[in-house]
Motif scaffolding. Structure first.
Motif, PDB file in Angstrom:
ATOM      1  N   GLY A 184      55.021  39.436  17.478  1.00 55.97           N
ATOM      2  CA  GLY A 184      55.472  38.106  17.109  1.00 55.97           C
ATOM      3  C   GLY A 184      54.702  37.030  17.854  1.00 55.97           C
ATOM      4  O   GLY A 184      53.819  37.334  18.667  1.00 55.97           O
ATOM      5  N   ALA A 185      55.008  35.802  17.505  1.00 55.21           N
ATOM      6  CA  ALA A 185      56.115  35.408  16.643  1.00 55.21           C
ATOM      7  C   ALA A 185      55.704  35.502  15.170  1.00 55.21           C
ATOM      8  O   ALA A 185      54.615  35.076  14.792  1.00 55.21           O
ATOM      9  N   GLU A 186      56.627  36.064  14.372  1.00 55.02           N
ATOM     10  CA  GLU A 186      56.417  36.174  12.942  1.00 55.02           C
ATOM     11  C   GLU A 186      57.249  35.108  12.215  1.00 55.02           C
ATOM     12  O   GLU A 186      58.038  34.393  12.831  1.00 55.02           O
ATOM     13  N   LEU A 187      57.077  35.047  10.895  1.00 56.61           N
ATOM     14  CA  LEU A 187      57.780  34.036  10.106  1.00 56.61           C
ATOM     15  C   LEU A 187      59.196  34.487   9.764  1.00 56.61           C
ATOM     16  O   LEU A 187      59.444  35.656   9.450  1.00 56.61           O
ATOM     17  N   GLU A 188      60.122  33.544   9.811  1.00 54.51           N
ATOM     18  CA  GLU A 188      61.505  33.813   9.435  1.00 54.51           C
ATOM     19  C   GLU A 188      61.597  34.307   7.994  1.00 54.51           C
ATOM     20  O   GLU A 188      62.428  35.168   7.677  1.00 54.51           O
ATOM     21  N   SER A 189      60.752  33.803   7.126  1.00 55.67           N
ATOM     22  CA  SER A 189      60.794  34.213   5.720  1.00 55.67           C
ATOM     23  C   SER A 189      60.469  35.692   5.547  1.00 55.67           C
ATOM     24  O   SER A 189      60.919  36.322   4.585  1.00 55.67           O
ATOM     25  N   SER A 190      59.711  36.265   6.469  1.00 51.88           N
ATOM     26  CA  SER A 190      59.361  37.682   6.385  1.00 51.88           C
ATOM     27  C   SER A 190      60.417  38.569   7.032  1.00 51.88           C
ATOM     28  O   SER A 190      60.620  39.717   6.615  1.00 51.88           O
ATOM     29  N   PHE A 191      61.085  38.036   8.066  1.00 55.21           N
ATOM     30  CA  PHE A 191      62.101  38.806   8.797  1.00 55.21           C
ATOM     31  C   PHE A 191      63.289  37.883   9.071  1.00 55.21           C
ATOM     32  O   PHE A 191      63.475  37.406  10.192  1.00 55.21           O
ATOM     33  N   PRO A 192      64.120  37.630   8.060  1.00 54.99           N
ATOM     34  CA  PRO A 192      65.224  36.668   8.231  1.00 54.99           C
ATOM     35  C   PRO A 192      66.317  37.171   9.161  1.00 54.99           C
ATOM     36  O   PRO A 192      66.533  38.385   9.291  1.00 54.99           O
ATOM     37  N   PHE A 193      67.003  36.229   9.795  1.00 55.01           N
ATOM     38  CA  PHE A 193      68.118  36.539  10.684  1.00 55.01           C
ATOM     39  C   PHE A 193      69.423  36.331   9.933  1.00 55.01           C
ATOM     40  O   PHE A 193      69.633  35.305   9.291  1.00 55.01           O
ATOM     41  N   TYR A 194      70.313  37.321  10.026  1.00 58.35           N
ATOM     42  CA  TYR A 194      71.627  37.251   9.389  1.00 58.35           C
ATOM     43  C   TYR A 194      72.680  37.192  10.483  1.00 58.35           C
ATOM     44  O   TYR A 194      73.113  38.227  11.005  1.00 58.35           O
ATOM     45  N   PRO A 195      73.119  36.000  10.863  1.00 54.81           N
ATOM     46  CA  PRO A 195      73.975  35.849  12.040  1.00 54.81           C
ATOM     47  C   PRO A 195      75.337  36.523  11.931  1.00 54.81           C
ATOM     48  O   PRO A 195      75.932  36.870  12.954  1.00 54.81           O
ATOM     49  N   TYR A 196      75.842  36.715  10.702  1.00 55.80           N
ATOM     50  CA  TYR A 196      77.168  37.299  10.562  1.00 55.80           C
ATOM     51  C   TYR A 196      77.164  38.650   9.860  1.00 55.80           C
ATOM     52  O   TYR A 196      78.211  39.179   9.505  1.00 55.80           O
ATOM     53  N   ASP A 197      75.979  39.210   9.665  1.00 56.68           N
ATOM     54  CA  ASP A 197      75.863  40.572   9.145  1.00 56.68           C
ATOM     55  C   ASP A 197      74.642  41.209   9.780  1.00 56.68           C
ATOM     56  O   ASP A 197      73.575  41.298   9.185  1.00 56.68           O
ATOM     57  N   SER A 207      54.530  49.621  11.608  1.00 54.78           N
ATOM     58  CA  SER A 207      53.368  48.824  11.198  1.00 54.78           C
ATOM     59  C   SER A 207      53.635  47.333  11.323  1.00 54.78           C
ATOM     60  O   SER A 207      52.706  46.514  11.288  1.00 54.78           O
ATOM     61  N   ASP A 208      54.918  46.963  11.491  1.00 56.64           N
ATOM     62  CA  ASP A 208      55.274  45.547  11.669  1.00 56.64           C
ATOM     63  C   ASP A 208      55.279  45.128  13.137  1.00 56.64           C
ATOM     64  O   ASP A 208      55.424  43.945  13.437  1.00 56.64           O
ATOM     65  N   ARG A 209      55.145  46.099  14.044  1.00 57.19           N
ATOM     66  CA  ARG A 209      55.291  45.790  15.469  1.00 57.19           C
ATOM     67  C   ARG A 209      54.326  44.700  15.919  1.00 57.19           C
ATOM     68  O   ARG A 209      54.685  43.799  16.681  1.00 57.19           O
ATOM     69  N   TYR A 210      53.089  44.780  15.494  1.00 56.97           N
ATOM     70  CA  TYR A 210      52.077  43.845  15.990  1.00 56.97           C
ATOM     71  C   TYR A 210      51.734  42.751  14.978  1.00 56.97           C
ATOM     72  O   TYR A 210      50.650  42.177  15.024  1.00 56.97           O
ATOM     73  N   ARG A 211      52.676  42.473  14.100  1.00 59.80           N
ATOM     74  CA  ARG A 211      52.490  41.337  13.195  1.00 59.80           C
ATOM     75  C   ARG A 211      52.724  40.041  13.964  1.00 59.80           C
ATOM     76  O   ARG A 211      53.735  39.880  14.648  1.00 59.80           O
ATOM     77  N   THR A 212      51.783  39.125  13.845  1.00 58.17           N
ATOM     78  CA  THR A 212      51.850  37.881  14.622  1.00 58.17           C
ATOM     79  C   THR A 212      51.359  36.709  13.793  1.00 58.17           C
ATOM     80  O   THR A 212      50.227  36.732  13.293  1.00 58.17           O
ATOM     81  N   TYR A 213      52.202  35.704  13.641  1.00 66.31           N
ATOM     82  CA  TYR A 213      51.791  34.459  12.990  1.00 66.31           C
ATOM     83  C   TYR A 213      51.404  33.425  14.040  1.00 66.31           C
ATOM     84  O   TYR A 213      50.376  32.767  13.939  1.00 66.31           O
ATOM     85  N   ALA A 214      52.250  33.278  15.059  1.00 67.66           N
ATOM     86  CA  ALA A 214      51.972  32.362  16.166  1.00 67.66           C
ATOM     87  C   ALA A 214      51.892  33.174  17.451  1.00 67.66           C
ATOM     88  O   ALA A 214      52.755  34.011  17.724  1.00 67.66           O
ATOM     89  N   ARG A 215      50.873  32.926  18.235  1.00 74.08           N
ATOM     90  CA  ARG A 215      50.596  33.731  19.416  1.00 74.08           C
ATOM     91  C   ARG A 215      50.988  33.009  20.701  1.00 74.08           C
ATOM     92  O   ARG A 215      50.659  31.835  20.901  1.00 74.08           O
ATOM     93  N   LEU A 216      51.714  33.696  21.589  1.00 77.37           N
ATOM     94  CA  LEU A 216      52.014  33.150  22.906  1.00 77.37           C
ATOM     95  C   LEU A 216      50.734  33.069  23.731  1.00 77.37           C
ATOM     96  O   LEU A 216      50.005  34.044  23.846  1.00 77.37           O
ATOM     97  N   THR A 217      50.472  31.896  24.316  1.00 73.54           N
ATOM     98  CA  THR A 217      49.285  31.732  25.158  1.00 73.54           C
ATOM     99  C   THR A 217      49.633  31.395  26.602  1.00 73.54           C
ATOM    100  O   THR A 217      48.873  31.735  27.509  1.00 73.54           O
ATOM    101  N   GLN A 218      50.771  30.714  26.819  1.00 74.21           N
ATOM    102  CA  GLN A 218      51.177  30.347  28.178  1.00 74.21           C
ATOM    103  C   GLN A 218      52.689  30.398  28.284  1.00 74.21           C
ATOM    104  O   GLN A 218      53.403  30.085  27.325  1.00 74.21           O
TER     105      GLN A 218
END
Length: 555
Positions: A184-197, A207-218
């Motif tokens: 990560g960080a990946e896009l919410e649209s690809s891996f949505p969060f379901y707060p109540y389920d 194969s999704d482990r190293y999917r990254t849209y935005a990269r942590l630099t600091q």
């Protein structure tokens, strides 16, 4: 069991330990006298049980379980000459995303880290508050299931597997470790969060482990009392994460202001998006009012129906405040990440009475590449660092400095804050397929002992010939030989061959272009020819096509 922490530094500081040449370290081999008669000591991270909101506190202990801390001074502001306004709100500049809802999950830590990353992304002009939404679900799953057994993954053996990731607690170390690894960080649209389920999330493919849209630099850890540095971080890099003890007993629900006058352990994480120096002390709940004005403006992760549309004021004087953590994110700008660290929770080693320590990782290049940048962690404040690259390490050598020093690439500087840091080399370093190369780091502090971030304890794994440490840079110890994990040190490369269409990837389209060049239908000159000449023999032939096919289809 829960632990009590000193709030000025306790959550993110390594300890000065009572060391013994043959003392038994917890769940690991003994620390023995090393080069030049120096004794090496290990620092271990111990986690509390998660709070009801999902925050796990961390303390650092010696081999006897004693908790002691480094006293290495105060940090200085990002810009000591900067004048800070009396009040500030990132929302006024469109630099914070919408309020999120963690629902039934124990994932406040993930919502806080993602919120700070999103804000940094906006600060860099890489998105807008309405279209930037990163995935907490992806981060939680791969952070809480950090263990991998795949022998092709160099981080294998590190970490743990939580059976119920979305009900398991974490902290900023949990988030940073996964993000630094490239999960990560990946896009919410690809891996949505379901707060109540919560059952709708997880079971993602490896194969999704190293999917990254935005990269942590600091990632920087700032003392709660260093308000100018916190303000500077908010203004320059975006929202920051903090933790505090949340209890409705101390909350004024009339205006949603919060102040706790007792030094409880923190149990919840939020992001801070602004401040008001003149926020009146009288606004806080009667019977729980601070002695001075001033408060941080915080975004919670309990939805917009809570608080002031999801926000509340947290007193500067709150007795439970943990460290403030700033995150910076960017688009990924490299092709390969070389690393051995699958999980890092803040552990380290140091030599008694040594203000300098050396660490190194030896990697093997996959292809024709350009080494462009390096990342590392620090646990001391105001740490001076130097990064050196050695190429052509002999196959039989256990000395990371036995190769050829790429002196033009050496970079040095000072990191004011504890945390995770990425630095660009002064010049790129060319690597060939299968070449052994070393990243060597020197860490120094003005006084006291310099700590080298290194995996320790039951979550750590290493193989011989990967990581080394030293007190003098001439005699090196393989961390595996002492039962330790790896040095927390990563290298980033870009392909120097094959990307003929210059789209940042090597793909079937590049194979097609190379075939046309071999057939004489297109012509490459200069640096473009060098990229097409895969085997570097000075000509373009079917051999180059074959090598490029192997890279694209086999890897």
């Amino acid at each position: 069991m829960k632990y009590r922490f000193g709030k000025t530094a306790a959550l993110f500081i390594a300890a000065a330990l009572v060391c013994s040449a043959d003392a038994q370290l917890p769940q690991i081999v003994s620390a023995e006298p090393l080069d030049s008669g120096a004794d090496v000591c290990a620092v271990y991270a111990v986690e509390s049980e998660p709070s009801e909101y999902g925050l796990v506190n961390v303390k650092y202990v010696d081999e006897y379980g004693n908790e002691v801390f480094i006293d290495d001074g105060k940090s200085e502001p990002y810009n000591s000459a900067q004048v800070y306004p009396a009040s500030y709100d990132l929302r006024n500049y469109g630099m914070v995303t919408g309020v999120r809802n963690q629902g039934k999950s124990g994932n406040c830590w993930a919502f806080a880290a993602i919120g700070a990353l999103e804000s940094s992304f906006l600060k860099k002009g890489l998105g807008t508050s309405s279209n930037t939404d990163f995935s907490e679900a992806h981060l939680v799953w791969f952070a809480q299931r950090s263990y991998v057994s795949d022998t092709n993954d160099p981080t294998r053996g590190d970490g743990f597997t939580k059976q119920s990731p979305y009900e398991s607690g974490g902290n900023h170390w949990t988030a940073t470790s996964a993000l630094a690894r490239g999960s990560g960080a990946e896009l919410e649209s690809s891996f949505p969060f379901y707060p109540y389920d919560l059952s709708k999330m997880g079971n993602y493919s490896e194969s999704d482990r190293y999917r990254t849209y935005a990269r942590l630099t600091q990632e920087n850890n700032i003392d709660a009392g260093d308000r100018n540095s916190i303000k500077s971080a908010i203004m320059n890099t975006g929202a920051v994460v903090t933790s505090y003890y949340s209890d409705k007993q101390y909350l004024n629900t009339g205006n949603y202001s919060y102040y706790c006058d007792y030094d409880y352990d923190t149990n919840h994480e939020v992001i801070v998006v602004g401040w008001n120096d003149n926020y009146s002390k009288d606004n806080f709940k009667s019977g729980y009012r601070p002695s001075a004005n001033g408060a941080w403006l915080c975004r919670n992760s309990w939805g917009t129906s809570w608080g002031n549309s999801g926000y509340f004021w947290l007193s500067y004087s709150d007795m439970t405040l943990g460290s403030f953590v700033s995150y910076e994110a960017d688009m990924q700008e490299f092709d390969n990440e070389y690393q051995y660290t699958g999980y890092y929770g803040g552990s380290s080693i140091y030599y008694q009475n040594r203000s300098t320590i050396y660490g190194a990782n030896i990697f093997r290049s996959k292809d024709y590449e350009k080494l462009t940048s390096v990342s590392f962690n620090t646990v001391n404040m105001n740490t001076q660092y130097k990064i050196e690259i050695y190429t052509d390490i002999p196959e039989s050598s256990a000395d990371p400095t036995s190769g050829v020093l790429a002196s033009s690439a050496t970079v040095s500087g000072t990191e004011q804050y504890r945390g995770f840091h990425t630095v660009d080399l002064r010049t790129e370093v060319s690597l060939s397929p299968g070449e052994r190369y070393a990243v060597v780091i020197t860490l120094s502090v003005g006084e006291g002992e310099a700590n080298l971030p290194l995996e320790t304890g039951t979550y750590a794994h290493s193989e011989p010939g990967q990581s080394y440490y030293s007190s003098n840079k001439s005699t090196w110890t393989d961390s595996n030989s002492k039962g330790y994990g790896n040095v927390v040190l990563r290298a980033y490369t870009c392909y120097s061959k094959g990307d003929l269409d210059k789209d940042g990837t090597v793909s079937a389209a590049d194979i097609t272009l190379l075939k046309k060049a071999v057939a004489g239908l297109v012509t490459f000159t200069g640096s473009d020819f060098d990229k097409a000449d895969i085997n570097s023999d000075g000509k373009l032939t079917s051999k180059d096509v074959t090598l490029l096919k192997r890279r694209v289809y086999i890897g």
